[in-house]
Design a protein around this motif. Sequence first.
Motif, short mmCIF file in Angstrom:
data_model
loop_
_atom_site.label_atom_id
_atom_site.label_comp_id
_atom_site.label_asym_id
_atom_site.label_seq_id
_atom_site.Cartn_x
_atom_site.Cartn_y
_atom_site.Cartn_z
N LYS A 20 -10.64 27.15 -1.70
CA LYS A 20 -9.37 26.95 -2.40
C LYS A 20 -8.90 28.27 -2.64
N GLY A 51 -14.16 29.16 -17.28
CA GLY A 51 -14.29 28.22 -16.20
C GLY A 51 -14.10 28.97 -14.70
N ASP A 76 -18.77 30.17 -17.41
CA ASP A 76 -18.64 28.91 -16.79
C ASP A 76 -20.03 28.14 -17.34
N GLU A 120 -21.06 26.43 -22.19
CA GLU A 120 -20.01 25.38 -22.26
C GLU A 120 -18.88 25.65 -23.07
#
Length: 304
Positions: A20, A51, A76, A120
């Motif tokens: 990506k 993230g 992350d 998280e």
Amino acid sequence: MTSSDAASMASGYARYLAAKTTVDDRALNRPVLGELRRLMPAGAPRVLEIGAGLGTMVARLLDWGVVGAGEYILLDTDRQLLDDSRRWLRDWAAARGLRRDLRPDGLQVGDLRVRLVHAELGRYLETEHGPLADVLIANAVLDLVDVPAILPGLFRLLVPGGVYWFTINYDGESIFAPDHPHDDQVMAAYHRDMDERVRYGRPAGESRTGRHLFHHLRAAGAPALAAGSSDWVVSAGPDGTYPGDEAHFLRSILSTIEDALRTRPDRVDPVDLADWLAARGRQLAAGDLVYLAHQLDFAGRSPG
Ligand SMILES: C[S@@+](CC[C@H](N)C(=O)[O-])C[C@H]1O[C@@H](n2cnc3c(N)ncnc32)[C@H](O)[C@@H]1O
């Protein structure tokens, strides 16, 4: 990335994120990036990226001269990805002849201390998290979380008036060419899946995150100082091959759609889905598939 790099990546998702990179390089909105450069604190700022995945953004920002010294935290929820990121960034730095030293909590790249934080986001916002950051980055992430619920907490991670750069926020349009009769059916079902997704016990994103961010940012007291589109545009070159590892990127996009919809015969007829996927797979193999996704980037300052 070479095929041996790809093979050495422990998780398939890491290869997707590496593939990506060149797509994002083209897509990131340059005037919004210019605003980030203007707002970037001088010296050795503390940057927090949520993230962060494999850490390709910190590599890009070092390459582009946006960061150089200070601390850069990669947060992350995926521990495997963070493990991959230590190795990926070490190899990336080695290829550029940069100083790199692995550390127990991350690595040093040149004058930049990269720290890896396994957490998280929702839980992280509810607990203690140390010194405030000067800059907050989220790339291809805010469309995976409940933006209005988490924005106030995100801004509390920043010093008052700290800088945010929220990029590659999906905005409800995916285009595959050439046209296929099932395009509308498949994309409507996929968007519905995004809108109803729940992860970590919370709503997890929506298909029109990009356009809704204008008002969510304003409501959180941090209106955008710059905004612009960051559409992904992927097509093969004149010789029929896709740049870099972008054929893999496209395969991953098709797999993501398949995974989201194969257990939802109520939303898309399984025969139609199979037909659509087979046609898109053939076009990809022939270098004929074109893919566009509409996305938006934002830069600004946190309240205060
Ligand atoms: C689409 S990837 C983008 C990764 C990276 N920012 C990039 O652009 O290459 C989304 C990343 O967000 C992470 N993520 C998703 N939900 C999260 C959450 N609630 N808390 C922390 N990380 C999360 C995933 O593990 C994944 O690495």
